[in-house]
Write a protein that holds these residues in place. Structure first.
Motif, PDB file in Angstrom:
ATOM      1  N   LEU A  24      38.947-112.748 130.046  1.00 43.65           N
ATOM      2  CA  LEU A  24      40.287-112.556 130.595  1.00 43.65           C
ATOM      3  C   LEU A  24      40.778-113.773 131.376  1.00 43.65           C
ATOM      4  CD1 LEU A  24      39.967-108.872 131.850  1.00 43.65           C
ATOM      5  CD2 LEU A  24      41.173-109.684 129.803  1.00 43.65           C
ATOM      6  N   GLY A  25      39.874-114.682 131.694  1.00 42.05           N
ATOM      7  CA  GLY A  25      40.260-115.875 132.447  1.00 42.05           C
ATOM      8  C   GLY A  25      40.438-115.607 133.927  1.00 42.05           C
ATOM      9  N   ILE A  26      39.680-114.634 134.448  1.00 37.99           N
ATOM     10  CA  ILE A  26      39.740-114.314 135.879  1.00 37.99           C
ATOM     11  C   ILE A  26      38.330-114.393 136.460  1.00 37.99           C
ATOM     12  CG2 ILE A  26      41.796-112.857 135.631  1.00 37.99           C
ATOM     13  CD1 ILE A  26      39.972-110.393 135.760  1.00 37.99           C
ATOM     14  N   SER A  27      38.238-114.374 137.786  1.00 36.72           N
ATOM     15  CA  SER A  27      36.923-114.447 138.418  1.00 36.72           C
ATOM     16  C   SER A  27      36.170-113.134 138.216  1.00 36.72           C
ATOM     17  CB  SER A  27      37.055-114.737 139.914  1.00 36.72           C
ATOM     18  OG  SER A  27      37.542-113.592 140.592  1.00 36.72           O
ATOM     19  N   THR A  28      34.855-113.228 138.291  1.00 33.38           N
ATOM     20  CA  THR A  28      34.023-112.034 138.153  1.00 33.38           C
ATOM     21  C   THR A  28      34.325-111.042 139.269  1.00 33.38           C
ATOM     22  OG1 THR A  28      32.283-113.362 137.126  1.00 33.38           O
ATOM     23  CG2 THR A  28      31.636-111.206 137.973  1.00 33.38           C
ATOM     24  N   VAL A  29      34.512-111.533 140.486  1.00 28.63           N
ATOM     25  CA  VAL A  29      34.823-110.656 141.615  1.00 28.63           C
ATOM     26  C   VAL A  29      36.140-109.929 141.382  1.00 28.63           C
ATOM     27  CG1 VAL A  29      35.383-110.602 144.079  1.00 28.63           C
ATOM     28  CG2 VAL A  29      33.486-111.991 143.277  1.00 28.63           C
ATOM     29  N   TYR A  42      46.372-105.703 135.034  1.00 30.81           N
ATOM     30  CA  TYR A  42      47.686-105.998 134.484  1.00 30.81           C
ATOM     31  C   TYR A  42      47.724-105.443 133.061  1.00 30.81           C
ATOM     32  CZ  TYR A  42      48.455-109.271 138.320  1.00 30.81           C
ATOM     33  OH  TYR A  42      48.621-109.828 139.554  1.00 30.81           O
ATOM     34  N   PHE A  43      48.917-105.116 132.591  1.00 28.42           N
ATOM     35  CA  PHE A  43      49.051-104.563 131.248  1.00 28.42           C
ATOM     36  C   PHE A  43      48.483-105.509 130.195  1.00 28.42           C
ATOM     37  CE2 PHE A  43      51.411-104.118 127.263  1.00 28.42           C
ATOM     38  CZ  PHE A  43      51.051-102.824 126.936  1.00 28.42           C
ATOM     39  N   TRP A  44      48.763-106.806 130.334  1.00 27.36           N
ATOM     40  CA  TRP A  44      48.285-107.770 129.348  1.00 27.36           C
ATOM     41  C   TRP A  44      46.760-107.790 129.286  1.00 27.36           C
ATOM     42  CZ3 TRP A  44      45.066-111.807 130.435  1.00 27.36           C
ATOM     43  CH2 TRP A  44      44.999-112.245 131.764  1.00 27.36           C
ATOM     44  N   GLU A  45      46.098-107.547 130.417  1.00 28.76           N
ATOM     45  CA  GLU A  45      44.632-107.522 130.436  1.00 28.76           C
ATOM     46  C   GLU A  45      44.103-106.322 129.640  1.00 28.76           C
ATOM     47  OE1 GLU A  45      43.714-109.593 134.765  1.00 28.76           O
ATOM     48  OE2 GLU A  45      44.291-107.484 134.712  1.00 28.76           O
ATOM     49  N   VAL A  46      44.706-105.162 129.892  1.00 29.83           N
ATOM     50  CA  VAL A  46      44.297-103.949 129.180  1.00 29.83           C
ATOM     51  C   VAL A  46      44.553-104.122 127.681  1.00 29.83           C
ATOM     52  CG1 VAL A  46      44.690-101.474 128.915  1.00 29.83           C
ATOM     53  CG2 VAL A  46      44.728-102.498 131.194  1.00 29.83           C
ATOM     54  N   LYS A  47      45.693-104.677 127.339  1.00 27.95           N
ATOM     55  CA  LYS A  47      46.044-104.888 125.932  1.00 27.95           C
ATOM     56  C   LYS A  47      45.052-105.837 125.259  1.00 27.95           C
ATOM     57  CE  LYS A  47      49.880-106.045 122.919  1.00 27.95           C
ATOM     58  NZ  LYS A  47      51.257-106.482 122.823  1.00 27.95           N
ATOM     59  N   VAL A  55      40.585-100.714 120.091  1.00 28.87           N
ATOM     60  CA  VAL A  55      40.866 -99.412 120.691  1.00 28.87           C
ATOM     61  C   VAL A  55      42.368 -99.315 120.930  1.00 28.87           C
ATOM     62  CG1 VAL A  55      40.535 -98.007 122.771  1.00 28.87           C
ATOM     63  CG2 VAL A  55      38.610 -99.267 121.815  1.00 28.87           C
ATOM     64  N   SER A  56      42.946 -98.182 120.573  1.00 26.73           N
ATOM     65  CA  SER A  56      44.377 -97.958 120.793  1.00 26.73           C
ATOM     66  C   SER A  56      44.670 -97.839 122.289  1.00 26.73           C
ATOM     67  CB  SER A  56      44.815 -96.683 120.087  1.00 26.73           C
ATOM     68  OG  SER A  56      46.139 -96.368 120.435  1.00 26.73           O
ATOM     69  N   LEU A  57      45.767 -98.428 122.723  1.00 25.78           N
ATOM     70  CA  LEU A  57      46.170 -98.318 124.122  1.00 25.78           C
ATOM     71  C   LEU A  57      46.346 -96.864 124.561  1.00 25.78           C
ATOM     72  CD1 LEU A  57      48.762-101.211 124.390  1.00 25.78           C
ATOM     73  CD2 LEU A  57      46.660-101.027 125.702  1.00 25.78           C
ATOM     74  N   ASP A  58      46.684 -96.004 123.613  1.00 23.40           N
ATOM     75  CA  ASP A  58      46.871 -94.578 123.909  1.00 23.40           C
ATOM     76  C   ASP A  58      45.583 -93.889 124.350  1.00 23.40           C
ATOM     77  OD1 ASP A  58      49.460 -94.974 123.076  1.00 23.40           O
ATOM     78  OD2 ASP A  58      49.140 -94.095 121.090  1.00 23.40           O
TER      79      ASP A  58
END
Length: 62
Positions: A24-29, A42-47, A55-58
């Motif tokens: 995701l390009g974020i820190s482990t913490v 964030y929505f983009w992370e879940v997507k 896996v479907s977002l639903d």
């Protein structure tokens, strides 16, 4: 149908929290805080996670 958590999806991929954070390009913490519910994804992370796991977002419990 039971909804999946982000943690269940990550474990299903066989990834560690560190690997998911890097993907995701974020820190482990930061990722750990999101997965534990201290911070929101964030929505983009879940997507992006759902796309990687096919896996479907639903089907995701956020």
């Amino acid at each position: 149908m039971e909804l999946l958590t982000i943690k269940q999806i990550r474990v299903g991929l066989g990834w560690t929290q560190k690997q998911m954070a890097k993907y995701l390009g974020i820190s482990t913490v930061s990722y750990q805080r999101k997965e534990s519910g201290t911070k929101n994804f964030y929505f983009w992370e879940v997507k992006k996670i759902c796309t990687e796991a096919s896996v479907s977002l639903d089907l995701v419990k956020i």
